[in-house]
Design a protein around this motif. Structure first.
Motif, PDB file in Angstrom:
ATOM      1  N   ASN A  62      29.737 -74.754 -37.900  1.00 10.21           N
ATOM      2  CA  ASN A  62      30.515 -73.514 -37.759  1.00 10.21           C
ATOM      3  C   ASN A  62      29.713 -72.299 -38.225  1.00 10.21           C
ATOM      4  O   ASN A  62      29.713 -71.245 -37.577  1.00 10.21           O
ATOM      5  CB  ASN A  62      31.807 -73.601 -38.574  1.00 10.21           C
ATOM      6  N   ALA A 120      26.882 -71.518 -35.737  1.00 13.31           N
ATOM      7  CA  ALA A 120      27.442 -70.929 -34.516  1.00 13.31           C
ATOM      8  C   ALA A 120      27.813 -69.470 -34.747  1.00 13.31           C
ATOM      9  O   ALA A 120      27.546 -68.597 -33.903  1.00 13.31           O
ATOM     10  CB  ALA A 120      28.660 -71.727 -34.060  1.00 13.31           C
ATOM     11  N   PHE A 121      28.405 -69.188 -35.899  1.00 13.39           N
ATOM     12  CA  PHE A 121      28.777 -67.812 -36.221  1.00 13.39           C
ATOM     13  C   PHE A 121      27.541 -66.941 -36.384  1.00 13.39           C
ATOM     14  O   PHE A 121      27.480 -65.813 -35.867  1.00 13.39           O
ATOM     15  CB  PHE A 121      29.620 -67.775 -37.496  1.00 13.39           C
ATOM     16  N   ARG A 164      24.604 -67.354 -35.031  1.00 14.46           N
ATOM     17  CA  ARG A 164      24.002 -67.121 -33.717  1.00 14.46           C
ATOM     18  C   ARG A 164      24.811 -66.097 -32.928  1.00 14.46           C
ATOM     19  O   ARG A 164      24.248 -65.297 -32.170  1.00 14.46           O
ATOM     20  CB  ARG A 164      23.882 -68.434 -32.956  1.00 14.46           C
ATOM     21  N   GLY A 165      26.131 -66.132 -33.134  1.00 16.19           N
ATOM     22  CA  GLY A 165      26.982 -65.167 -32.457  1.00 16.19           C
ATOM     23  C   GLY A 165      26.702 -63.747 -32.899  1.00 16.19           C
ATOM     24  O   GLY A 165      26.537 -62.837 -32.078  1.00 16.19           O
ATOM     25  N   ILE A 180      36.256 -69.651 -35.153  1.00 11.86           N
ATOM     26  CA  ILE A 180      34.965 -68.951 -35.055  1.00 11.86           C
ATOM     27  C   ILE A 180      34.919 -68.108 -33.788  1.00 11.86           C
ATOM     28  O   ILE A 180      34.538 -66.919 -33.808  1.00 11.86           O
ATOM     29  CB  ILE A 180      33.799 -69.954 -35.080  1.00 11.86           C
ATOM     30  N   VAL A 181      35.308 -68.693 -32.680  1.00 17.20           N
ATOM     31  CA  VAL A 181      35.258 -67.980 -31.401  1.00 17.20           C
ATOM     32  C   VAL A 181      36.239 -66.801 -31.398  1.00 17.20           C
ATOM     33  O   VAL A 181      35.921 -65.703 -30.915  1.00 17.20           O
ATOM     34  CB  VAL A 181      35.551 -68.951 -30.233  1.00 17.20           C
ATOM     35  N   LEU A 185      34.738 -63.999 -33.584  1.00 24.21           N
ATOM     36  CA  LEU A 185      33.648 -63.310 -32.890  1.00 24.21           C
ATOM     37  C   LEU A 185      34.188 -62.416 -31.775  1.00 24.21           C
ATOM     38  O   LEU A 185      33.696 -61.295 -31.566  1.00 24.21           O
ATOM     39  CB  LEU A 185      32.653 -64.326 -32.315  1.00 24.21           C
ATOM     40  N   ALA A 196      27.580 -68.459 -29.510  1.00 24.72           N
ATOM     41  CA  ALA A 196      28.250 -69.450 -30.349  1.00 24.72           C
ATOM     42  C   ALA A 196      28.654 -70.678 -29.534  1.00 24.72           C
ATOM     43  O   ALA A 196      28.437 -71.822 -29.950  1.00 24.72           O
ATOM     44  CB  ALA A 196      29.475 -68.834 -31.017  1.00 24.72           C
ATOM     45  N   TYR A 255      25.792 -72.932 -28.742  1.00 25.47           N
ATOM     46  CA  TYR A 255      25.414 -73.779 -29.871  1.00 25.47           C
ATOM     47  C   TYR A 255      26.402 -74.932 -30.035  1.00 25.47           C
ATOM     48  O   TYR A 255      25.997 -76.082 -30.267  1.00 25.47           O
ATOM     49  CB  TYR A 255      25.353 -72.957 -31.154  1.00 25.47           C
ATOM     50  N   TYR A 256      27.692 -74.648 -29.892  1.00 20.78           N
ATOM     51  CA  TYR A 256      28.693 -75.713 -29.990  1.00 20.78           C
ATOM     52  C   TYR A 256      28.501 -76.766 -28.895  1.00 20.78           C
ATOM     53  O   TYR A 256      28.788 -77.945 -29.104  1.00 20.78           O
ATOM     54  CB  TYR A 256      30.094 -75.126 -29.880  1.00 20.78           C
TER      55      TYR A 256
END
Length: 283
Positions: A171, A174-175, A177-178, A246-247, A250, A274, A277-278
């Motif tokens: 998580n 991913a965040f 990278r977002g 997370i999504v 973002l 994100a 990556y997931y």
């Protein structure tokens, strides 16, 4: 707290956003009875170098105390890393309402506590040990919080502790990278980014962004503290946070930045990074 109890405290300071100054610690630790630190710094998103600090403390003959309230979700090995005392609580990493705290102690720390004159009822470990023999506590505990904690711990055990830690790692990455795809930078030192909270640089607009995310999209994040209260946006991704959270966060961040005219990223770039990556790191 140490100062309140009359300890001669030497502070080893670092700049906001940076980890413990290990060289300064080495130069200050001689003769110290205790080396105390915060593992996960929520104001800056820094995950301090607890293993290195514990190693320095052990070499100097000092006990190592760690505040790990918000660090649960990051890798943490008390015994193998040589930590003598860990303090945590029900809120934050354990995803339970506040109201109860816990202390784990090494044998060395217990021996030290037994020899130390008792200065209060509340911090008397021997009273808690004696009560524990009867599966009780010295005073009435927060029963409702304990029930909530049992539920949270059941969820963690059902998920599996290793998977629980991996989920936080995925998580967080991913965040990160977002926000990178959105052209934003972390406030924390490179390589010391926490897996339970991220601090993002948004100079002069952090409170406006946080308020917009709350008022327009019902997503709650926090602005910074102290002198960085309007320059840092803090986002927690601990406890039961999952991919959807997370999504969603973002998305709200992207829309808020666009609405108030901060940054130049196109809508969807952060979310796409994100999700990409997931897609290769499912949780």
């Amino acid at each position: 707290t140490f100062k309140v109890y009359g300890a001669n405290v030497v502070e080893v300071k670092s700049e906001w956003g940076r980890g413990v100054d290990l060289e300064a610690l080495k130069n200050s630790v001689d003769g110290a009875a205790i080396v105390a630190m915060v593992f996960n710094e929520t104001s800056t998103g820094v995950l301090n170098q607890v293993r290195e600090v514990a190693r320095i403390a052990r070499k100097a003959g000092s006990l190592c105390f760690v505040d790990n309230v918000s660090g649960i979700g990051n890798e943490y090995e008390m015994d193998s890393w040589g930590i003598d005392v860990t303090v945590t609580a029900t809120q934050k990493g354990l995803a339970t309402p506040p109201g109860a705290a816990f202390v784990a102690m090494s044998d060395k720390a217990r021996e030290k506590a037994a020899k130390t004159p008792k200065r209060s009822f509340y911090f008397n470990i021997e009273l808690f040990d004696k009560a524990a023999e009867d599966h009780s506590t010295p005073a009435t505990p927060a029963i409702s919080v304990i029930h909530a904690l049992n539920t949270s711990l059941d969820q963690i055990l059902e998920e599996g502790v290793e998977r629980f830690v991996v989920r936080h790692s995925v998580n967080a990455e991913a965040f990160r990278r977002g926000i990178a795809a959105m052209g934003l930078d972390l406030f924390s030192e490179r390589g010391l980014a926490s897996n339970t909270v991220s601090a993002i640089k948004i100079e002069g607009k952090a409170r406006l962004v946080a308020n917009t995310m709350r008022d327009r999209f019902e997503v709650i994040v926090s602005a910074g503290l102290g002198k960085y209260r309007d320059d840092v946006l803090r986002v927690g991704h601990m406890g039961r946070v999952d991919m959807k959270d997370i999504v969603t966060t973002l998305s709200a961040l992207e829309l808020s930045l666009k609405e108030i005219g901060v940054g130049k990223a196109r809508l969807g770039e952060g979310v796409s990074a994100a999700l990409e990556y997931y897609s290769i790191n499912p949780i």
